[in-house]
Design a protein around this motif. Structure first.
Motif, PDB file in Angstrom:
ATOM      1  N   UNK A   1       0.476  -1.160   0.074  1.00 14.17           N
ATOM      2  CA  UNK A   1       0.064   0.546  -0.096  1.00 14.17           C
ATOM      3  C   UNK A   1       1.240   1.010   0.216  1.00 14.17           C
ATOM      4  N   UNK A   2       0.083   2.143  -0.459  1.00 16.09           N
ATOM      5  CA  UNK A   2       1.458   3.506   0.108  1.00 16.09           C
ATOM      6  C   UNK A   2       1.356   3.742   0.917  1.00 16.09           C
ATOM      7  N   UNK A   3       2.117   4.861   1.078  1.00 22.98           N
ATOM      8  CA  UNK A   3       2.716   5.523   2.294  1.00 22.98           C
ATOM      9  C   UNK A   3       1.540   5.762   2.942  1.00 22.98           C
ATOM     10  N   UNK A   4       1.349   5.925   4.704  1.00 22.27           N
ATOM     11  CA  UNK A   4       0.685   6.595   5.176  1.00 22.27           C
ATOM     12  C   UNK A   4       1.278   8.198   5.995  1.00 22.27           C
ATOM     13  N   UNK A   5       1.163   9.915   5.491  1.00 20.00           N
ATOM     14  CA  UNK A   5       1.275  10.006   6.204  1.00 20.00           C
ATOM     15  C   UNK A   5       0.684  10.043   8.027  1.00 20.00           C
ATOM     16  N   UNK A   6       1.110  10.051   8.984  1.00 21.67           N
ATOM     17  CA  UNK A   6       0.532  10.893   9.782  1.00 21.67           C
ATOM     18  C   UNK A   6       1.302  12.496  11.355  1.00 21.67           C
ATOM     19  N   UNK A   7       2.141  12.544  10.238  1.00 18.90           N
ATOM     20  CA  UNK A   7       2.980  13.876  11.174  1.00 18.90           C
ATOM     21  C   UNK A   7       3.802  14.308  10.568  1.00 18.90           C
ATOM     22  N   UNK A   8       4.293  15.231  11.033  1.00 21.47           N
ATOM     23  CA  UNK A   8       5.593  16.723  10.512  1.00 21.47           C
ATOM     24  C   UNK A   8       6.448  16.569  11.892  1.00 21.47           C
ATOM     25  N   UNK A   9       7.298  16.626  11.730  1.00 22.33           N
ATOM     26  CA  UNK A   9       8.845  16.846  12.127  1.00 22.33           C
ATOM     27  C   UNK A   9       8.771  18.947  12.918  1.00 22.33           C
ATOM     28  N   UNK A  10       8.386  18.527  14.228  1.00 27.63           N
ATOM     29  CA  UNK A  10       8.168  20.187  14.349  1.00 27.63           C
ATOM     30  C   UNK A  10       9.420  20.866  15.188  1.00 27.63           C
ATOM     31  N   UNK A  11       9.622  19.937  15.673  1.00 27.12           N
ATOM     32  CA  UNK A  11      11.316  20.237  16.996  1.00 27.12           C
ATOM     33  C   UNK A  11      11.806  18.625  16.779  1.00 27.12           C
ATOM     34  N   UNK A  12      13.658  19.861  16.319  1.00 24.60           N
ATOM     35  CA  UNK A  12      14.290  18.459  16.335  1.00 24.60           C
ATOM     36  C   UNK A  12      15.736  19.132  16.846  1.00 24.60           C
ATOM     37  N   UNK A  13      16.110  18.601  18.090  1.00 27.89           N
ATOM     38  CA  UNK A  13      17.277  18.759  18.795  1.00 27.89           C
ATOM     39  C   UNK A  13      17.680  17.755  19.943  1.00 27.89           C
ATOM     40  N   UNK A  14      18.740  16.679  18.798  1.00 27.54           N
ATOM     41  CA  UNK A  14      18.400  15.421  19.683  1.00 27.54           C
ATOM     42  C   UNK A  14      20.122  16.168  20.489  1.00 27.54           C
ATOM     43  N   UNK A  15      19.619  15.589  22.022  1.00 29.99           N
ATOM     44  CA  UNK A  15      19.116  14.210  22.393  1.00 29.99           C
ATOM     45  C   UNK A  15      17.928  15.127  23.690  1.00 29.99           C
ATOM     46  N   UNK A  16      18.130  16.341  23.566  1.00 32.30           N
ATOM     47  CA  UNK A  16      16.491  16.621  24.049  1.00 32.30           C
ATOM     48  C   UNK A  16      15.595  17.394  23.946  1.00 32.30           C
ATOM     49  N   UNK A  17      14.815  17.599  22.512  1.00 28.13           N
ATOM     50  CA  UNK A  17      13.629  17.409  22.760  1.00 28.13           C
ATOM     51  C   UNK A  17      12.764  17.859  21.019  1.00 28.13           C
ATOM     52  N   UNK A  18      12.102  16.378  21.119  1.00 27.48           N
ATOM     53  CA  UNK A  18      11.575  15.815  19.821  1.00 27.48           C
ATOM     54  C   UNK A  18      10.305  16.432  19.892  1.00 27.48           C
ATOM     55  N   UNK A  19       9.313  17.439  18.781  1.00 27.65           N
ATOM     56  CA  UNK A  19       8.226  18.097  18.745  1.00 27.65           C
ATOM     57  C   UNK A  19       7.433  17.340  17.018  1.00 27.65           C
ATOM     58  N   UNK A  20       6.752  16.809  16.884  1.00 30.27           N
ATOM     59  CA  UNK A  20       6.022  16.591  15.764  1.00 30.27           C
ATOM     60  C   UNK A  20       4.332  17.338  15.573  1.00 30.27           C
ATOM     61  N   UNK A  21       4.417  17.184  14.726  1.00 28.55           N
ATOM     62  CA  UNK A  21       2.209  17.754  13.679  1.00 28.55           C
ATOM     63  C   UNK A  21       1.827  16.080  14.152  1.00 28.55           C
ATOM     64  N   UNK A  22       1.120  16.161  14.392  1.00 27.17           N
ATOM     65  CA  UNK A  22       0.481  15.069  14.705  1.00 27.17           C
ATOM     66  C   UNK A  22      -1.657  14.899  14.340  1.00 27.17           C
ATOM     67  N   UNK A  23      -1.804  13.985  12.815  1.00 25.47           N
ATOM     68  CA  UNK A  23      -2.834  14.389  13.002  1.00 25.47           C
ATOM     69  C   UNK A  23      -3.407  12.653  12.184  1.00 25.47           C
ATOM     70  N   UNK A  24      -2.177  11.534  13.165  1.00 23.93           N
ATOM     71  CA  UNK A  24      -3.196  10.031  13.408  1.00 23.93           C
ATOM     72  C   UNK A  24      -4.839  10.185  13.458  1.00 23.93           C
ATOM     73  N   UNK A  25      -5.387  10.149  12.410  1.00 20.38           N
ATOM     74  CA  UNK A  25      -6.843   9.874  13.309  1.00 20.38           C
ATOM     75  C   UNK A  25      -7.300  10.868  13.353  1.00 20.38           C
ATOM     76  N   UNK A  26      -7.401  11.954  12.926  1.00 15.22           N
ATOM     77  CA  UNK A  26      -7.578  13.484  13.163  1.00 15.22           C
ATOM     78  C   UNK A  26      -7.106  13.456  11.605  1.00 15.22           C
ATOM     79  N   UNK A  27      -8.276  14.637  11.208  1.00 17.56           N
ATOM     80  CA  UNK A  27      -7.998  15.720  11.023  1.00 17.56           C
ATOM     81  C   UNK A  27      -6.807  17.060  10.019  1.00 17.56           C
TER      82      UNK A  27
END
Length: 335
Positions: free
Chosen positions: A253-279
């Protein structure tokens, strides 16, 4: 009137309608908002309306033509690296993406980013002089103002209301001026309506390992549930950069997009815009912080950003402890 409109104008009308309804407690999908807007304009449905627009109006004005520039990154002249990071990262909330020097003690060139915006910071004298202005279109100036007011900084700015919208201007330590602008036709601020889901975990590995397992190795512990095709699930692909895609992968099946990286600061902080099971038009936000602990790493997990447009989906995520226990078990395996 219709002949004076472009498809983008009608879509903007639909977004405003949807936001207004959400503020009154009525949640509708983006497609439903388009249909309602089309009928308000006298058309039978959205497809009929689009078909009635002039060809030029139906053209996606944002679609680049060959040779058109598709991105722009301001280069901001700085004189002191520590002051620059304190202002852009600690105060404004930009993440450090990378930095480069040709040799030790040579001028630095770095990239910082927040959301979809990237800025280049340069100590090289050939990259210009301080005192430039940068305009940054911003989703919610009031939310940014609240965030900045909560930080210990001597010159917190005020919001200005202008004919073109709301603006918030800040001056960096090198006299560069950054103006955060919320256009006048952008939806007004919508406050959160529900508390975040919060969980504190402890794992036995170090913060760098805990961060890597949660992000780049997510597909190894997430498991086949909670996606469109559990029977064909093969993993998670995460692009390690701000703005990077987060997708489920499958074998047929095609890939299923369910987020976008919003913060990438290893190894301290990870954030993600999240739309799994949402609009996807109203994503929520995952924020995960990793703190060194005598016995390993404390992981603070938060799933927030619940506003009228997405709050109806919040209770679907009461099962986060089940998913996070899989992460703990995987992270605690012997190296």
């Amino acid at each position: 009137m219709i002949n004076l409109l472009a498809a983008d104008d009608v879509k903007a009308m639909a977004r405003r309608l949807r936001t207004a309804l959400a503020a009154d407690g009525t949640t509708i999908s983006h497609s439903a908002a388009l249909e309602l807007t089309a009928r308000q304009l006298g058309a039978r449905d959205w497809n009929t309306l689009v078909g009635s627009l002039p060809d030029a109006a139906r053209t996606d004005r944002r679609k680049p033509k060959p040779g058109d520039p598709v991105d722009a990154v301001p280069i901001i002249r700085i004189f002191d690296v520590d002051q620059a990071y304190a202002f852009y990262c600690d105060y404004l909330g930009f993440g450090r993406d990378w930095e480069h020097r040709f040799e030790d003690h040579r001028p630095m060139y770095a990239q910082v980013s927040r959301g979809d915006v990237r800025l280049h910071l340069s100590e090289h004298h050939g990259d210009g002089s301080p005192g430039i202005g940068v305009l940054l279109t911003t989703l919610d100036v009031r939310a940014l103002h609240d965030e900045l007011q909560s930080k210990d900084y001597p010159l917190n700015p005020a919001i200005e209301s202008e004919e073109r919208g709301l603006t918030l201007a800040v001056i960096d330590p090198f006299h560069n001026r950054l103006v955060f602008h919320q256009p006048v036709d952008q939806p007004a601020r919508v406050d959160t309506v529900a508390a975040p889901w919060r969980h504190r975990l402890r794992v036995s590995c170090s913060p760098p390992v805990a961060f890597e397992i949660f992000t780049l190795r997510m597909g190894e512990w997430w498991g086949p549930g909670y996606n469109a095709h559990p029977e064909a699930y093969t993993g998670v692909r995460l692009e390690p950069r701000v703005g990077g895609a987060v997708v489920f992968t499958f074998d047929r099946y095609p890939d299923q997009s369910w987020g976008r990286v919003a913060a990438w600061d290893p190894p301290r902080v990870y954030a993600q815009d999240f739309w799994l099971a949402q609009d996807p038009d109203y994503p929520s936000r995952l924020t995960v912080t990793f703190t060194d602990d005598a016995d390993g790493t404390v992981v603070d997990f938060e799933h927030g950003g619940w506003v009228p447009g997405n709050a109806a989906w919040r209770n679907k995520f009461a099962e986060w402890p089940i998913i996070l226990r899989k992460y703990i078990r995987f992270a605690d395996q012997p190296a």
